[in-house]
Design a protein around this motif. Structure first.
Motif, mmCIF file in Angstrom:
data_model
loop_
_atom_site.group_PDB
_atom_site.id
_atom_site.type_symbol
_atom_site.label_atom_id
_atom_site.label_comp_id
_atom_site.label_asym_id
_atom_site.label_seq_id
_atom_site.Cartn_x
_atom_site.Cartn_y
_atom_site.Cartn_z
ATOM 1 N N ALA A 67 0.840 -1.125 0.007
ATOM 2 C CA ALA A 67 0.100 0.091 0.034
ATOM 3 C C ALA A 67 1.068 2.007 0.043
ATOM 4 O O ALA A 67 1.212 1.491 0.638
ATOM 5 C CB ALA A 67 -1.256 0.144 1.825
ATOM 6 N N ASP A 68 0.498 2.075 -1.076
ATOM 7 C CA ASP A 68 1.509 3.467 -1.135
ATOM 8 C C ASP A 68 -0.161 4.510 -0.659
ATOM 9 O O ASP A 68 0.575 5.718 -0.852
ATOM 10 C CB ASP A 68 2.252 3.848 -2.333
ATOM 11 N N LEU A 69 -0.994 4.620 0.117
ATOM 12 C CA LEU A 69 -1.704 5.038 0.224
ATOM 13 C C LEU A 69 -2.356 4.569 1.191
ATOM 14 O O LEU A 69 -3.356 3.494 0.698
ATOM 15 C CB LEU A 69 -2.859 5.995 -0.430
ATOM 16 N N ILE A 70 -2.593 5.639 2.047
ATOM 17 C CA ILE A 70 -3.409 4.441 3.642
ATOM 18 C C ILE A 70 -4.619 6.019 3.718
ATOM 19 O O ILE A 70 -4.240 7.124 4.544
ATOM 20 C CB ILE A 70 -2.860 4.478 4.699
ATOM 21 N N VAL A 71 -5.225 5.544 4.178
ATOM 22 C CA VAL A 71 -6.893 6.718 4.445
ATOM 23 C C VAL A 71 -7.194 5.810 6.352
ATOM 24 O O VAL A 71 -7.725 4.329 5.888
ATOM 25 C CB VAL A 71 -7.702 6.418 3.457
ATOM 26 N N PHE A 72 -7.746 6.412 6.977
ATOM 27 C CA PHE A 72 -8.437 5.962 7.900
ATOM 28 C C PHE A 72 -9.082 7.288 8.286
ATOM 29 O O PHE A 72 -9.117 7.937 8.864
ATOM 30 C CB PHE A 72 -6.884 6.422 9.503
ATOM 31 N N TRP A 73 -10.376 6.517 8.957
ATOM 32 C CA TRP A 73 -11.007 6.585 8.472
ATOM 33 C C TRP A 73 -12.698 6.765 9.743
ATOM 34 O O TRP A 73 -13.087 5.745 9.750
ATOM 35 C CB TRP A 73 -12.180 7.087 7.254
#
Ligand code: SF4
Length: 422
Positions: free
Chosen positions: A138-144
């Motif tokens: 993963a090169d983009l991590i989103v924490f929502w």
């Protein structure tokens, strides 16, 4: 004599870190290496002293306690089995078997955390992956709607932010990190971008992101408190990444919209796979709450809030969830496994537990133990009980028994109760 035991799993949170080194002296933990401060506290403070079971405030032997528990369950017309997120899947299977035998309602702590996630999974499906893939790809991590810096202290270091992976050899430098939440948190401080959403507006924001991802225009200047220009940037980043992952938490499941929020996020993630690889992983809290979902689903077809009262499993979130069953005063006996509902459920539900005969299996003292009619101080999974736990990405992790304390396991006590009920 002191023994160093490697590859021990900490079962406190859904990371189930299985790289802990523990120093064992007889049936005492003399040292812990590799765990976070929370996990170290749990392991260090574990009291392996064998306590006797208690019935109506009096210490008894294990057989007497099993007899008392069976008598309560035999008498009950509408028993409830609840908890299960901090015990091994071997015990969870027995709990389902007991519910089936009794015609009971069975529910897990999922119904007060990621129950809406289960509903969204059923409605729209879930594009997911393992934490190993997150680390490696993963090169983009989103924490929502989650704050792992506080709730899952080793998540960043083991899986999502800093570790070097096969396609992310430079660790943090190879990843873009986005946090979406209603307020700044310890996690947002470590992010490249923070989007502050108005409380209860996640659904609108997710819908806008789906529109923008399809190339549609959004006329408003801001959605849910977030400028549309920021949402456009996020969509561009999402489409341009090589492998994106969203970690979502109770900020989505327990705010306005609940399963609709999660369904909208799952749909967005599925649609992003038109452009790149994208996955979502729910941030599960308790060490084996994912296992509780798995066991209930493979044995009854449903992940939580299941009634066996009609002789076959019926799914009824809101009808058969523990909070509702207890608050409406419908359960006339309860068996709690590895959970403390008196401390954590809403007052009306917790109070009803004080008015019905309650049986508790739990290694640690708790508020529920103080009101329970029958208390079994059982072994703790991953410490003096072996078994299996499912990590938050549903990867099963074997749990070893560190030492023999002489306490029976939840599985053994449930087996004996199953034999004793009629
Ligand atoms: S992150 Fe969670 S599982 Fe890992 S050591 Fe800390 S409390 Fe235990």
């Amino acid at each position: 004599m002191t023994t160093m035991v490697e590859h021990i799993a900490c079962t406190f949170c859904g990371c189930v870190c299985d790289d802990i080194v523990v120093e064992v002296e007889g049936s005492r933990i003399a040292g812990v290496r590799g765990a976070c401060v929370v996990g170290r506290g749990v392991l260090d403070e574990y009291d392996p002293e064998v306590r006797r079971p208690v019935v109506a405030g009096r210490e008894v032997d294990w057989e007497q306690a099993v007899g008392a528990a069976a008598a309560i369950l035999n008498e009950a017309d509408s028993p409830l089995i609840y908890g299960l997120s901090s015990t091994a899947i071997e015990a969870q299977r027995k709990a389902v078997k007991l519910a089936d035998r009794l015609g009971a309602i069975i529910d897990t702590t999922s119904s007060v955390c990621h129950g809406p996630t289960g509903l969204a999974m059923q409605a729209v499906g879930e594009a997911t992956c393992t934490l190993g893939e997150v680390r490696d790809r993963a090169d983009l991590i989103v924490f929502w709607g989650c704050n792992p810096a506080a709730s899952h202290p080793r998540h960043f270091g083991r899986f999502s932010l800093t570790p070097a992976g096969a396609l992310t050899p430079n660790g943090r430098a190879d990843r873009t990190v986005v946090v979406v939440d209603v307020r700044p948190t310890g996690s947002s401080k470590q992010a490249d971008h923070f989007l502050q959403v108005n409380a209860g507006a996640d659904f609108e924001v997710l819908t806008a992101l789906r529109y923008l991802a399809r190339g549609e225009d959004v006329e408003a200047a801001a959605i849910g408190g977030i400028p549309v220009s920021q949402l456009r940037d996020l969509v561009r980043t999402m489409k341009a990444c090589r492998y994106g992952v969203v970690f979502m938490g109770m900020g989505l499941t327990m705010s306005r919209g609940r399963h609709l929020n999660v369904g909208e996020l799952f749909s967005l993630v599925a649609e992003l796979n038109t452009y790149t690889r994208f996955s979502v992983i729910p941030m599960r809290g308790h060490g084996n709450v994912a296992g509780a979902d798995q066991v209930l689903t493979w044995s009854s077809g449903y992940p939580f809030a299941v009634s066996f009262a009609r002789g076959y499993p019926q799914f009824g979130p809101g009808e058969f969830s523990a909070v509702d069953v207890l608050a409406r005063g419908e359960a006339d006996a309860a068996l709690i496994v590895a959970s403390d509902p008196v401390a954590h459920l809403p007052r009306a539900a917790a109070e009803h537990l004080e008015h019905i005969p309650t049986i508790l299996l739990d290694p640690t003292p708790s508020l529920t133990a103080s009101i329970a009619q029958v208390v079994f101080p059982t072994a703790s999974y991953g410490l003096d009980a072996a078994g299996t736990a499912y990590r938050m990405d549903n990867v099963p992790i074997p749990l070893h028994r560190l030492f023999a304390s002489g306490r029976p396991t939840d599985e053994e006590i449930l087996d004996r109760i199953i034999e004793a009920v009629t």
